[in-house]
Design a protein around this motif. Structure first.
Motif, short mmCIF file in Angstrom:
data_model
loop_
_atom_site.label_atom_id
_atom_site.label_comp_id
_atom_site.label_asym_id
_atom_site.label_seq_id
_atom_site.Cartn_x
_atom_site.Cartn_y
_atom_site.Cartn_z
N PRO A 169 40.15 45.65 32.98
CA PRO A 169 42.05 45.32 34.49
C PRO A 169 42.66 45.85 33.72
O PRO A 169 42.60 45.89 32.70
N LEU A 170 43.89 45.69 34.87
CA LEU A 170 44.94 46.09 34.90
C LEU A 170 45.40 45.47 33.91
O LEU A 170 45.12 43.82 33.98
N VAL A 171 46.44 45.23 32.89
CA VAL A 171 46.82 44.11 32.29
C VAL A 171 48.50 44.14 32.36
O VAL A 171 48.49 45.90 31.25
N PRO A 172 48.99 42.79 32.52
CA PRO A 172 50.86 43.39 33.09
C PRO A 172 50.47 43.50 31.11
O PRO A 172 50.36 43.45 30.28
N PRO A 173 52.12 43.97 30.91
CA PRO A 173 52.35 44.72 29.87
C PRO A 173 52.28 43.93 28.78
O PRO A 173 53.11 43.99 27.33
N ILE A 174 52.79 42.61 29.19
CA ILE A 174 53.82 42.16 27.93
C ILE A 174 52.34 41.53 26.95
O ILE A 174 52.22 40.77 26.02
N TRP A 175 51.14 41.15 27.74
CA TRP A 175 49.53 41.12 27.00
C TRP A 175 49.74 42.66 26.25
O TRP A 175 49.18 43.51 26.81
N ASP A 176 48.29 42.23 25.12
CA ASP A 176 48.08 43.87 24.54
C ASP A 176 46.22 43.87 25.53
O ASP A 176 46.57 44.97 25.03
N ASP A 177 46.21 42.45 25.25
CA ASP A 177 44.50 43.08 26.54
C ASP A 177 44.36 41.52 26.23
O ASP A 177 45.18 40.39 26.22
N TRP A 178 43.18 41.58 27.32
CA TRP A 178 42.90 40.26 27.93
C TRP A 178 41.94 39.12 26.97
O TRP A 178 40.99 40.06 26.08
N THR A 179 41.80 38.36 26.99
CA THR A 179 40.66 37.15 26.85
C THR A 179 39.57 37.25 26.70
O THR A 179 38.44 36.83 26.57
N TYR A 180 40.02 36.62 29.10
CA TYR A 180 38.82 36.58 29.47
C TYR A 180 38.73 37.85 30.58
O TYR A 180 40.87 37.31 31.08
N TRP A 181 38.15 37.81 31.53
CA TRP A 181 38.49 38.29 32.40
C TRP A 181 37.11 38.80 33.43
O TRP A 181 35.67 37.94 33.44
N GLN A 182 38.49 37.58 34.81
CA GLN A 182 37.32 37.23 35.61
C GLN A 182 36.41 38.10 36.33
O GLN A 182 37.54 38.37 37.37
N PHE A 183 35.67 38.61 36.61
CA PHE A 183 34.83 39.62 37.40
C PHE A 183 34.59 39.63 38.21
O PHE A 183 34.22 40.93 39.20
N THR A 184 33.91 38.47 38.60
CA THR A 184 33.60 38.91 40.14
C THR A 184 33.46 36.78 40.42
O THR A 184 33.80 36.46 39.64
N SER A 185 33.31 36.81 41.63
CA SER A 185 33.26 35.43 42.97
C SER A 185 32.08 35.41 43.11
O SER A 185 31.41 34.20 43.80
N ASN A 186 31.63 35.95 43.04
CA ASN A 186 29.94 36.52 43.54
C ASN A 186 28.11 36.30 42.86
O ASN A 186 27.96 36.96 42.54
N GLY A 187 28.73 35.55 41.17
CA GLY A 187 27.14 35.69 40.88
C GLY A 187 26.28 34.46 41.28
O GLY A 187 26.96 33.82 42.48
N ASP A 188 25.45 34.31 40.29
CA ASP A 188 24.36 33.88 40.99
C ASP A 188 24.44 32.74 40.72
O ASP A 188 24.33 32.30 39.15
N GLY A 189 24.72 31.44 41.73
CA GLY A 189 24.72 30.25 41.80
C GLY A 189 23.53 29.19 40.63
O GLY A 189 23.83 28.83 40.22
N ALA A 190 22.94 29.78 41.46
CA ALA A 190 21.64 29.43 40.88
C ALA A 190 20.95 29.51 39.79
O ALA A 190 20.75 28.57 39.14
N LEU A 191 21.57 30.62 39.54
CA LEU A 191 20.95 30.86 37.79
C LEU A 191 22.06 29.94 36.92
O LEU A 191 21.20 29.31 35.65
N PHE A 192 22.95 29.53 37.61
CA PHE A 192 24.08 28.72 36.21
C PHE A 192 23.48 27.26 36.53
O PHE A 192 25.22 26.46 36.27
N GLY A 193 22.86 26.58 37.60
CA GLY A 193 22.96 25.78 37.49
C GLY A 193 23.73 24.47 38.94
O GLY A 193 23.36 23.45 38.82
#
Length: 251
Positions: free
Chosen positions: A181-205
């Motif tokens: 991801p692009l990171v707004p310049p005030i941050w050096d890096d991301w801590t979490y990156w939400q990379f999808t909204s289409n994960g397999d729900g059944a796998l995660f219960g």
């Protein structure tokens, strides 16, 4: 025979090794719990896929309708828990903060409490000055609790570009692309990156087909080291004849 035009083979970039080892976890809300069924979210199954979960506590002036159940059940399953609050520009920021703290009660969880800034309702409390009031009110009410910021790159640059106040908080960024991801310049890096909204729900219960998934910027061991949980000591008593023997188990 007609000569076919030259078709170059596509270049497929391999997934970066980093993301093969990065820890991954979901975030959930009432959307993952089907109200027409009695079963709810299976957090024990979720533990087969991850060690943590971030749960929506509410939005504006309303508590997420399954938050308390999910919060309790995730803890019982042994998951490391974070909470997020969808900031709503139609509601006074200080009142939102107070409602969130009220919802959390005496159990604020192990991870950060994440202010979710992505609203486009166009209410009178939009923009970074109101986000500031929201975050500062939480800090006043829960001075020992760590907070974080969830947002998107372009959204943050539109409404809060260059506002360094938010750099004191870890960044959880929404970026649904295969590249980092692009990171707004005030941050050096991301801590979490939400990379999808289409994960397999059944796998995660969960009961929804899809689920949001995020990378943590590190390994599972790094994640667990970031959120050390207090050990639970159980005392067991066994009787041998007339002798009572006490065992202590720490988990």
């Amino acid at each position: 025979m007609t000569k076919q035009p030259y078709q170059p083979k596509p270049i497929i970039q391999p997934q970066r090794t980093q993301f093969l080892t990065n820890f991954k976890l979901p975030d959930i809300s009432f959307w993952q719990d089907d109200p027409t069924t009695p079963s709810g979210i299976n957090f024990v199954k979720m533990t087969e896929m991850t060690r943590g979960v971030i749960i929506r506590a509410g939005q504006g002036s309303f508590e997420d309708k399954v938050f308390k159940t999910s919060w309790k059940n995730a803890k019982q399953a042994g998951l490391v828990r974070g909470a997020y609050w969808f900031y709503d520009s139609r509601v006074n920021p200080k009142r939102q903060a107070e409602k969130w703290v009220e919802v959390m009660g005496d159990d604020p969880g192990e991870m950060e409490m994440w202010g979710d800034f992505e609203d486009r309702y166009g209410g009178p409390y939009g923009g970074w000055r109101n986000w500031f009031d929201f975050m500062e009110r939480i800090r006043a009410l829960l001075p020992e609790k760590k907070l974080g910021v969830y947002t998107g790159y372009y959204y943050f640059q539109e409404f809060a570009a260059g506002v360094k106040y938010f750099a004191q908080y870890p960044l959880w960024i929404a970026w649904y692309n295969p590249t980092e991801p692009l990171v707004p310049p005030i941050w050096d890096d991301w801590t979490y990156w939400q990379f999808t909204s289409n994960g397999d729900g059944a796998l995660f219960g969960v009961e929804s087909k899809d689920i949001d998934l995020s990378y943590f910027n590190g390994t599972e061991a790094d994640f667990l080291a970031r959120y050390p949980t207090s050990q639970v000591q159980a005392t067991l008593i066994a009787k041998f004849g007339n002798t009572l023997v006490e065992y202590r188990r720490v988990s």
